[in-house]
Motif scaffolding. Sequence first.
Motif, PDB file in Angstrom:
ATOM      1  N   TYR A  44      33.783  42.769  27.336  1.00  0.00           N
ATOM      2  CA  TYR A  44      34.548  43.861  27.823  1.00  0.00           C
ATOM      3  C   TYR A  44      35.328  42.901  28.205  1.00  0.00           C
ATOM      4  O   TYR A  44      35.684  41.842  28.226  1.00  0.00           O
ATOM      5  N   HIS A  45      37.117  42.890  27.485  1.00  0.00           N
ATOM      6  CA  HIS A  45      37.912  42.111  27.820  1.00  0.00           C
ATOM      7  C   HIS A  45      38.380  41.888  28.661  1.00  0.00           C
ATOM      8  O   HIS A  45      38.952  40.201  29.230  1.00  0.00           O
ATOM      9  N   ALA A  46      38.493  42.854  29.644  1.00  0.00           N
ATOM     10  CA  ALA A  46      38.928  42.616  31.175  1.00  0.00           C
ATOM     11  C   ALA A  46      37.868  41.636  32.211  1.00  0.00           C
ATOM     12  O   ALA A  46      38.179  41.020  32.953  1.00  0.00           O
ATOM     13  N   ARG A  47      36.649  41.264  31.459  1.00  0.00           N
ATOM     14  CA  ARG A  47      35.669  40.472  32.173  1.00  0.00           C
ATOM     15  C   ARG A  47      36.039  39.106  32.606  1.00  0.00           C
ATOM     16  O   ARG A  47      36.164  38.097  33.206  1.00  0.00           O
ATOM     17  N   TYR A  48      37.212  38.413  31.163  1.00  0.00           N
ATOM     18  CA  TYR A  48      37.284  37.154  31.055  1.00  0.00           C
ATOM     19  C   TYR A  48      38.729  36.908  32.074  1.00  0.00           C
ATOM     20  O   TYR A  48      38.036  36.271  32.544  1.00  0.00           O
ATOM     21  N   ILE A  49      38.873  37.920  32.575  1.00  0.00           N
ATOM     22  CA  ILE A  49      40.123  37.926  34.252  1.00  0.00           C
ATOM     23  C   ILE A  49      39.374  37.900  35.440  1.00  0.00           C
ATOM     24  O   ILE A  49      39.667  36.875  35.124  1.00  0.00           O
ATOM     25  N   GLU A  50      37.970  38.181  35.212  1.00  0.00           N
ATOM     26  CA  GLU A  50      37.821  38.785  36.241  1.00  0.00           C
ATOM     27  C   GLU A  50      36.952  37.314  36.366  1.00  0.00           C
ATOM     28  O   GLU A  50      36.834  35.785  36.770  1.00  0.00           O
ATOM     29  N   ILE A  51      36.107  36.575  35.845  1.00  0.00           N
ATOM     30  CA  ILE A  51      35.620  34.934  34.973  1.00  0.00           C
ATOM     31  C   ILE A  51      36.171  33.743  35.124  1.00  0.00           C
ATOM     32  O   ILE A  51      35.994  32.964  36.580  1.00  0.00           O
ATOM     33  N   ALA A  52      37.459  34.381  35.122  1.00  0.00           N
ATOM     34  CA  ALA A  52      38.434  32.889  35.211  1.00  0.00           C
ATOM     35  C   ALA A  52      39.056  32.852  36.154  1.00  0.00           C
ATOM     36  O   ALA A  52      39.063  32.040  37.327  1.00  0.00           O
ATOM     37  N   GLU A  53      39.023  34.355  36.964  1.00  0.00           N
ATOM     38  CA  GLU A  53      39.466  34.044  38.610  1.00  0.00           C
ATOM     39  C   GLU A  53      38.372  33.353  39.228  1.00  0.00           C
ATOM     40  O   GLU A  53      38.500  32.495  40.398  1.00  0.00           O
ATOM     41  N   ARG A  54      37.249  33.752  39.223  1.00  0.00           N
ATOM     42  CA  ARG A  54      35.460  32.939  39.545  1.00  0.00           C
ATOM     43  C   ARG A  54      35.993  31.312  39.413  1.00  0.00           C
ATOM     44  O   ARG A  54      35.949  30.746  40.324  1.00  0.00           O
ATOM     45  N   ALA A  55      36.913  31.221  38.738  1.00  0.00           N
ATOM     46  CA  ALA A  55      36.441  29.138  38.384  1.00  0.00           C
ATOM     47  C   ALA A  55      37.455  29.153  39.043  1.00  0.00           C
ATOM     48  O   ALA A  55      37.409  27.713  38.889  1.00  0.00           O
ATOM     49  N   ARG A  56      38.973  29.586  38.715  1.00  0.00           N
ATOM     50  CA  ARG A  56      39.712  28.933  39.785  1.00  0.00           C
ATOM     51  C   ARG A  56      39.414  28.628  41.135  1.00  0.00           C
ATOM     52  O   ARG A  56      40.060  28.118  41.645  1.00  0.00           O
ATOM     53  N   MET A  57      38.928  29.574  41.464  1.00  0.00           N
ATOM     54  CA  MET A  57      38.227  29.709  42.872  1.00  0.00           C
ATOM     55  C   MET A  57      37.806  28.965  43.115  1.00  0.00           C
ATOM     56  O   MET A  57      37.968  27.282  44.100  1.00  0.00           O
ATOM     57  N   ALA A  58      36.532  28.294  41.731  1.00  0.00           N
ATOM     58  CA  ALA A  58      35.608  26.849  41.714  1.00  0.00           C
ATOM     59  C   ALA A  58      36.562  25.609  42.400  1.00  0.00           C
ATOM     60  O   ALA A  58      36.150  25.057  42.749  1.00  0.00           O
ATOM     61  N   TRP A  59      37.618  25.988  41.239  1.00  0.00           N
ATOM     62  CA  TRP A  59      38.246  24.837  40.692  1.00  0.00           C
ATOM     63  C   TRP A  59      39.433  24.338  42.303  1.00  0.00           C
ATOM     64  O   TRP A  59      39.304  23.504  42.146  1.00  0.00           O
ATOM     65  N   GLN A  60      39.499  25.659  43.101  1.00  0.00           N
ATOM     66  CA  GLN A  60      40.648  25.255  44.410  1.00  0.00           C
ATOM     67  C   GLN A  60      39.461  25.118  45.247  1.00  0.00           C
ATOM     68  O   GLN A  60      39.629  23.506  45.822  1.00  0.00           O
TER      69      GLN A  60
END
Length: 123
Positions: free
Chosen positions: A22-38
């Motif tokens: 689902y297109h909106a899930r990309y945003i949630e996955i991206a948020e998790r990736a940004r948190m891991a990056w931080q």
Amino acid sequence: MRTHYFPFTIAFADTDAGGIVYHARYIEIAERARMAWQKSFGPLDQEIGFIVRSLSAKYMQPLFLGDDFIVETVATDVGNVSLSVEQKFVKDGEICAILNFKIGAVGMDRKPRKIPSEWAEFF
């Protein structure tokens, strides 16, 4: 600029009835990736947070149930209180989606805060 790599596997909860993400899930996955990056550059400062100011998404090819892929996160521009972040969803060497975020640093009072110099250097 350093690139952070975040592996992810698509689960049932990420997909629609057809097994496509689902297109909106990309945003949630991206948020998790940004948190891991931080987190990769040290403990998070509880006095400073980041909020999304804007985002754009470009979907090139779909991801499906069970797909393994990597989210590649990199800062593309760093200012005093904001930064631009690009996140590519890459499966088997092919880009499936690109999300671009402009995020701002804020204090606990939700007012803009200067990005700490050691963080800016890391980005």
